[in-house]
Design a protein around this motif. Structure first.
Motif, PDB file in Angstrom:
ATOM      1  N   VAL A 119      -3.132  34.100  67.696  1.00 41.08           N
ATOM      2  CA  VAL A 119      -4.580  33.218  67.779  1.00 41.08           C
ATOM      3  C   VAL A 119      -5.183  33.177  66.475  1.00 41.08           C
ATOM      4  N   ARG A 120      -5.139  34.255  65.175  1.00 47.53           N
ATOM      5  CA  ARG A 120      -5.784  35.083  63.959  1.00 47.53           C
ATOM      6  C   ARG A 120      -6.534  33.469  63.447  1.00 47.53           C
ATOM      7  N   ASP A 121      -5.794  32.247  63.968  1.00 48.57           N
ATOM      8  CA  ASP A 121      -5.692  30.925  62.454  1.00 48.57           C
ATOM      9  C   ASP A 121      -7.266  30.408  63.261  1.00 48.57           C
ATOM     10  N   ASN A 122      -8.002  31.161  63.852  1.00 51.58           N
ATOM     11  CA  ASN A 122      -9.762  31.107  64.379  1.00 51.58           C
ATOM     12  C   ASN A 122     -10.430  31.986  63.873  1.00 51.58           C
ATOM     13  N   TRP A 123      -9.587  32.995  63.436  1.00 57.04           N
ATOM     14  CA  TRP A 123     -10.704  33.798  62.469  1.00 57.04           C
ATOM     15  C   TRP A 123     -10.474  33.564  60.626  1.00 57.04           C
ATOM     16  N   ASN A 124     -11.123  34.613  60.404  1.00 56.21           N
ATOM     17  CA  ASN A 124     -11.091  34.533  58.204  1.00 56.21           C
ATOM     18  C   ASN A 124     -10.666  33.716  57.831  1.00 56.21           C
ATOM     19  N   ARG A 125     -11.546  32.375  58.250  1.00 63.11           N
ATOM     20  CA  ARG A 125     -11.459  31.564  57.698  1.00 63.11           C
ATOM     21  C   ARG A 125     -12.298  31.544  56.600  1.00 63.11           C
ATOM     22  N   PRO A 126     -11.161  31.026  54.813  1.00 67.40           N
ATOM     23  CA  PRO A 126     -11.570  31.123  54.109  1.00 67.40           C
ATOM     24  C   PRO A 126     -13.044  29.629  53.450  1.00 67.40           C
ATOM     25  N   ILE A 127     -13.904  29.804  53.173  1.00 74.37           N
ATOM     26  CA  ILE A 127     -15.014  29.179  53.281  1.00 74.37           C
ATOM     27  C   ILE A 127     -15.161  29.288  51.276  1.00 74.37           C
ATOM     28  N   CYS A 128     -15.432  28.247  50.993  1.00 76.06           N
ATOM     29  CA  CYS A 128     -15.344  27.580  49.276  1.00 76.06           C
ATOM     30  C   CYS A 128     -16.901  26.522  49.482  1.00 76.06           C
ATOM     31  N   SER A 129     -18.382  27.076  50.156  1.00 76.91           N
ATOM     32  CA  SER A 129     -18.973  26.079  49.811  1.00 76.91           C
ATOM     33  C   SER A 129     -20.409  27.748  49.826  1.00 76.91           C
ATOM     34  N   LEU A 130     -20.777  26.963  50.010  1.00 79.21           N
ATOM     35  CA  LEU A 130     -22.572  28.128  50.296  1.00 79.21           C
ATOM     36  C   LEU A 130     -22.561  27.801  51.667  1.00 79.21           C
ATOM     37  N   PRO A 131     -22.995  28.974  52.810  1.00 77.66           N
ATOM     38  CA  PRO A 131     -22.919  29.532  54.285  1.00 77.66           C
ATOM     39  C   PRO A 131     -23.957  28.893  54.639  1.00 77.66           C
ATOM     40  N   GLY A 132     -24.514  27.634  54.552  1.00 79.79           N
ATOM     41  CA  GLY A 132     -25.892  27.111  54.667  1.00 79.79           C
ATOM     42  C   GLY A 132     -26.018  26.360  56.369  1.00 79.79           C
ATOM     43  N   PRO A 133     -26.487  25.397  56.205  1.00 75.26           N
ATOM     44  CA  PRO A 133     -26.351  24.553  58.326  1.00 75.26           C
ATOM     45  C   PRO A 133     -25.100  24.261  58.421  1.00 75.26           C
ATOM     46  N   VAL A 134     -24.100  23.459  57.083  1.00 76.11           N
ATOM     47  CA  VAL A 134     -23.389  23.207  56.750  1.00 76.11           C
ATOM     48  C   VAL A 134     -22.290  23.770  55.849  1.00 76.11           C
TER      49      VAL A 134
END
Length: 538
Positions: A119-134
């Motif tokens: 089930v670890r696909d639900n964690w450590n998801r790579p973000i590629c933008s500013l972690p703002g409201p979206v």
């Protein structure tokens, strides 16, 4: 406040009280009302109860059954790997190292390889933008049941961020707002590369410390480059062998680690349960240290302002009353509450109108409401001066990065109105409004949620392990990013999804986050048939 005697011990005075141990449920929820009066050592201003509603019995049974089934299948898969019928994806020792003593026992990895990996696909998801409201996520898929991932090259755009601690929305990239931060990069560079006591002490560090002390209403403050180390490295400098720490059972890992490193005796009281805390205080005063029965050198009560997994708020007025009554010290961790609660964002002391000087050690971080990194310790000048010389985090750690320092200064000046605007106050009020709206809507819809009405941390109970992972996946399909948490991070029957609200969230974003209930209950898709929402009507 307790004063040390000549031999280093602390003189404590015992007085009678009228409190009796009441009938309590889990997590400190009281069935019986406490009587508040000036003579019983409890604050006269009652705090709202935070009910931790229990799941129906059949839900608990099904949850245990679910964990039992996946555990049995885990043992079966381990057997198949041992006999060579299933490929082992784990790193293994080379043949010539078989006789070496293993670094860890095989069973210690049982949960990771048989439950978490699936089930670890639900964690450590790579973000590629500013972690703002979206934010934007890099799409990834797995061909071997999450043992490895590969990126598809696609990006999931405009996912609503309801998992970050961006309470006041200062995680932003507004060029006008960040101009002073860019200027500090040009002036000082990106790092100091030295400790504060050597050549890493900058004028902006001292400016920030003065501003933090002014904001909190205390004599002095000291900043640190890492929030986790602010707790784990400063607690050992404050207490040691012969001291007693009374720790809330839901305290953060940084507090727990700091307490263990201190070599002090640790006793845990039930979450927000004043009866449990006073019983331990009374016993500590009457009995003293084990075997010798000498008085404890110090008694330190450790609590948090807002508990990040429960969303509950500390019962500060009552704890302060008990602390004064038994001549103990109080360590308050405001990592999640500073900037997030109170009419002007000053945390739980302002929320409950408690004098900041009644808190012996005020700790907080800049990683949440301020959109930066690091932490602080504030209180009396003697305390802060002592930590400057004896705290490992102060003596050996590299000084806070200049652009990070400037970002905190910018955010703090905005909150205090020293930038000439009311933007900071607007954000604080907006966060409070978003919190009340979101919590009220979820309660109307029948969800079991934990926490205080003023807390921007909103846990929704999901219970069953299968539903937790399916919930996170379905939410991501609807472009909503949430954090799901289960055992062992929570009790086995209290798995949950945790929503963190922000002043940057618009009403449309909140409504979209709330609408997932209707989508889950619609039963139009075969994939979400099993996602039954547990509410009070079942």
């Amino acid at each position: 406040m307790a004063r040390p005697a000549a031999d280093g011990s602390v003189s404590l005075r015992l007085s009678s009280n009228g409190l009796k141990a009441g009938d309590t449920e889990k997590n400190g929820f009281h069935n019986k009302k406490e009587v508040f009066s000036p003579g019983n050592g409890v604050a006269s201003r009652p705090q709202k109860h935070e009910p931790f509603e229990q799941a129906p019995m059949y839900v608990a049974v099904m949850t245990y059954l679910g964990f039992g089934i996946v555990t049995l299948f885990g043992y079966l898969r381990d057997f198949l790997r041992a006999v060579g019928l299933e490929k082992c994806h784990l790193a293994q020792e080379r043949e010539e190292q078989k006789d070496f003593i293993p670094l860890y026992q095989d069973f210690e990895n049982f949960y990771t390889r048989n439950l978490y990996m699936r089930v670890r696909d639900n964690w450590n998801r790579p973000i590629c933008s500013l972690p703002g409201p979206v934010f934007d996520l890099m799409e990834r898929v797995s061909d071997d049941y999450n043992w490895t991932f590969r990126f598809t090259g696609k990006t999931l755009h405009n996912v609503i961020n309801m998992g970050s601690y961006n309470y006041l929305g200062f995680a932003e990239n507004n060029v006008d707002f960040l101009k002073t931060v860019a200027d500090k990069v040009n002036q000082y560079g990106t790092g100091v590369c030295s400790t504060r006591q050597e050549i890493g002490n900058l004028s902006i560090h001292e400016e920030l410390e003065g501003l933090v002390a002014n904001f909190l209403g205390v004599e002095s403050a000291m900043i640190y480059g890492m929030g986790f180390a602010t707790n784990s490295m400063n607690i050992p400098a404050l207490v040691g062998k012969g001291c007693l720490i009374l720790s809330d059972e839901l305290n953060h890992t940084s507090l727990i680690l700091g307490a263990r490193l201190s070599a002090a005796t640790i006793r845990v009281f039930k979450h927000n349960n004043m009866h449990s805390l006073e019983r331990m205080l009374r016993e500590a005063v009457c009995s003293g240290q084990p075997r010798t029965h000498r008085p404890w050198k110090k008694i330190l009560i450790m609590v948090e302002g807002i508990y990040s997994m429960e969303g509950s708020v500390v019962r500060l007025p009552e704890i302060v009353a008990l602390k004064k009554k038994y001549k103990a010290y109080l360590y308050l961790d405001e990592a999640h509450s500073i900037g997030a609660v109170g009419p002007s964002g000053k945390g739980v002391t302002e929320l409950f109108n408690v004098n900041p000087t009644d808190i012996d050690v005020m700790m907080g971080t800049f990683t949440k409401s301020f959109g930066a990194a690091g932490g602080y310790i504030a209180g009396k000048k003697e305390l802060v001066d002592y930590l400057r010389s004896y705290s490992h985090s102060a003596v050996y750690a590299t000084a806070m990065s200049p652009p990070i320092t400037e970002q905190i200064l910018r955010a703090l000046k905005c909150i205090m109105g020293k930038d000439g605007t009311t933007e900071g106050l607007r954000r604080i009020h907006q966060l409070a409004e978003n919190t009340r709206f979101f919590r009220a809507k979820l309660k109307e819809m029948g969800f079991i949620i934990y926490g205080n009405d003023d807390s921007p941390v909103v846990p929704i109970l999901l219970y069953m392990p299968g539903k937790v992972v399916a919930f996170a996946r379905e939410m991501l399909e609807r472009r909503i990013g949430v954090v799901v948490v289960g055992f062992p991070a929570t009790p086995i029957t209290e798995a949950r999804a945790r929503f963190c609200l922000s002043a940057a969230h618009t009403r449309d974003m909140l409504n979209q986050g709330i609408q997932f209930n209707i989508l889950i209950l619609s039963f139009k898709s075969q994939k979400i048939t099993s996602l039954f929402v547990i509410d009070r009507s079942l």
